[in-house]
Design a protein around this motif. Structure first.
Motif, PDB file in Angstrom:
ATOM      1  N   ASN A 179     134.617  19.267 -29.400  1.00 25.17           N
ATOM      2  CA  ASN A 179     135.852  19.927 -29.825  1.00 25.17           C
ATOM      3  C   ASN A 179     137.054  18.994 -29.793  1.00 25.17           C
ATOM      4  N   GLY A 180     136.787  17.699 -29.572  1.00 28.92           N
ATOM      5  CA  GLY A 180     137.853  16.713 -29.620  1.00 28.92           C
ATOM      6  C   GLY A 180     138.821  16.772 -28.464  1.00 28.92           C
ATOM      7  N   GLU A 198     135.260   6.726 -23.408  1.00 30.57           N
ATOM      8  CA  GLU A 198     134.831   6.361 -24.766  1.00 30.57           C
ATOM      9  C   GLU A 198     133.317   6.166 -24.811  1.00 30.57           C
ATOM     10  N   GLU A 199     132.754   5.598 -23.749  1.00 30.03           N
ATOM     11  CA  GLU A 199     131.309   5.381 -23.696  1.00 30.03           C
ATOM     12  C   GLU A 199     130.570   6.729 -23.677  1.00 30.03           C
ATOM     13  N   THR A 200     131.060   7.673 -22.854  1.00 32.97           N
ATOM     14  CA  THR A 200     130.435   9.002 -22.786  1.00 32.97           C
ATOM     15  C   THR A 200     130.553   9.712 -24.122  1.00 32.97           C
ATOM     16  N   ARG A 201     131.710   9.618 -24.736  1.00 28.59           N
ATOM     17  CA  ARG A 201     131.927  10.279 -26.027  1.00 28.59           C
ATOM     18  C   ARG A 201     130.950   9.752 -27.072  1.00 28.59           C
ATOM     19  N   ARG A 202     130.778   8.423 -27.116  1.00 29.91           N
ATOM     20  CA  ARG A 202     129.858   7.829 -28.090  1.00 29.91           C
ATOM     21  C   ARG A 202     128.424   8.278 -27.823  1.00 29.91           C
ATOM     22  N   ARG A 203     128.043   8.341 -26.520  1.00 30.99           N
ATOM     23  CA  ARG A 203     126.683   8.745 -26.188  1.00 30.99           C
ATOM     24  C   ARG A 203     126.418  10.201 -26.575  1.00 30.99           C
TER      25      ARG A 203
END
Length: 337
Positions: A26-27, A33-38
Motif C-alpha cells: 500500500n506504499g 528498501e531491502e525489505t521492500r524490494r524482497r
C-alpha cells in the motif's frame, strides 16, 4: 501454487510479518528498501494481488469515482476524461462516467444518484451546476472537484486554465506578425471563460495601440459550423487579415471559411485557436493555438479529488493551470508585409 495467493503466504516466503507486506503493497513507510524490494519480488513471483474490494470495504469506501461530463462527444471532454482515467488507474480506482448533455435537471439527478454511497467522490467537467445542485453536493458531503467551471465563484474546489494570459499571448502572436485588423470569435456567453478570453484579446490589442473594432467581433457557440458561418460573414463584409477564435473548432471552421472565400491560409489570412485539440495538429494547415493541457487537467483534478476522499484539505480551492502558445502553420505576416 493453487488458489488465490494470500498476504500470509507472501509474508512467510519473504520472512516478514503480514503487516509489513500490507504496508509495502500500500506504499506506506516503515520498511527498509531491502525489505521492500524482497516483498515486491516475492509478491510478483507468487502472483499476489491485493484484494482491493476488501481494502475498500474496510475503509468504508466503494473504490469508485463518478464523473459527470457535459457531453461525451467533444474531443475537449474526452481528452480530460483520458487524463482522469489514467490517474485513477494508477491509484487502483474505478471510474463511473455519466453525461448531463447540458440538462441541469439531469445533472442534479445524477448527483443525487451517485451521492447515495455509490461513489467516493465526483468530478464534473464544465457542468451547468445550478445553485441547487451545488447545495446538494455540500449537503451530501460528497467530495467534488469541478473542471472548467462555468463561473469561477462556484463554492466548490475547482480547476481552470489561465484563459486571460493564454488569449493575450495568442493575440500578441498575430500583432507581432504585423496584423492590426484582427477579428475575434467569442464563445458561448454563459461561460465566464468567454469574457475572460475576450478581455485578454482586448488588452493585447489596446497595449499594442490597436483599436478593437466591434464590427470585427462575432458571438458563436463552440462548434465548427458556428465558426464557419461567423468567419465567412466577417471575411466577406469586413475584410480582416486574421481571426482569433475562442475555441479550436471555431478556428477550424474559420480556416475553411477563408478557403471558401478564395483565400489561402496563412498566405492571405491567419487563424489562431484556443484548446489544442488533437484536430489542431492534424488539420491542414496545422492550427496555431493556445494549448490547454487537457490531459494534465484531468490528472490534476483526479489527484485533488483523491486527496479530498482521503480527508485531506487542498491548499487552495481554485487551481489554475498555465496555457502555452503552440505555433503551427495557420499564421503568417499579412499579405504585402
Amino acid at each position: 501454487m493453487a488458489g488465490r495467493v494470500t498476504i500470509a503466504q507472501v509474508a512467510e516466503e519473504a520472512g516478514v510479518s503480514a503487516m509489513t507486506v500490507s504496508n509495502v503493497m500500500n506504499g506506506k513507510p516503515g520498511a527498509s528498501e531491502e525489505t521492500r524490494r524482497r516483498v515486491l519480488e516475492v509478491a510478483g513471483r507468487l502472483g499476489y494481488r491485493p484484494n482491493i474490494s476488501a481494502r475498500n470495504l474496510k475503509a468504508g469506501r466503494s473504490g469508485l469515482v463518478g464523473l459527470i461530463a457535459l457531453d461525451l462527444t467533444s474531443q475537449y471532454g474526452l481528452e480530460i476524461l483520458r487524463g482522469v482515467a489514467d490517474e485513477l488507474a494508477s491509484a487502483e480506482q474505478e471510474l463511473l462516467v455519466n453525461a448531463s448533455y447540458h440538462d441541469a435537471a439531469r445533472e442534479k439527478d445524477r448527483i443525487e444518484f451517485l451521492g447515495r454511497g455509490l461513489v467516493d467522490g465526483v468530478l464534473m467537467i464544465a457542468p451547468v451546476l445550478e445553485d441547487e445542485t451545488a447545495e446538494l453536493l455540500r449537503r451530501q458531503k460528497l467530495p467534488c472537484v469541478i473542471i472548467d467551471p462555468r463561473r469561477l465563484d462556484v463554492p466548490l474546489p475547482r480547476l481552470s486554465v489561465d484563459n486571460y494570459h493564454g488569449m493575450r499571448q495568442g493575440t500578441q502572436h498575430l500583432i507581432d506578425l504585423g496584423h492590426s485588423r484582427i477579428a475575434y470569435l467569442r464563445g458561448e456567453e454563459d461561460l465566464e471563460s468567454t469574457s475572460i478570453r475576450f478581455q485578454g484579446f482586448e488588452d493585447a490589442m489596446r497595449l499594442a495601440g490597436l483599436k478593437v473594432d466591434e464590427q470585427l467581433v462575432a458571438s458563436c457557440d463552440f462548434s465548427y459550423a458556428s465558426g464557419f458561418r461567423a468567419a465567412s460573414q466577417l471575411i466577406t463584409e469586413q475584410r480582416p487579415t486574421a481571426i482569433v477564435a475562442g475555441a479550436d473548432l471555431m478556428a477550424l471552421g474559420a480556416i475553411d471559411a477563408a478557403r471558401s472565400c478564395g483565400l489561402t491560409v496563412p498566405t492571405d489570412f491567419s487563424v489562431v485557436g484556443f484548446d489544442d485539440l488533437p484536430q489542431a495538429a492534424q488539420s491542414f494547415p496545422g492550427l496555431t493555438t493556445v494549448r490547454q493541457p487537457l490531459h494534465d487537467m484531468g490528472q490534476k483534478a483526479a489527484r485533488a479529488l483523491l486527496s479530498l476522499i482521503e480527508g485531506q484539505h487542498l491548499l487552495m480551492d481554485h487551481m489554475e493551470v498555465a496555457t502555452q502558445l503552440v505555433v503551427r502553420n495557420s499564421t503568417a505576416p499579412p499579405a504585402g508585409n
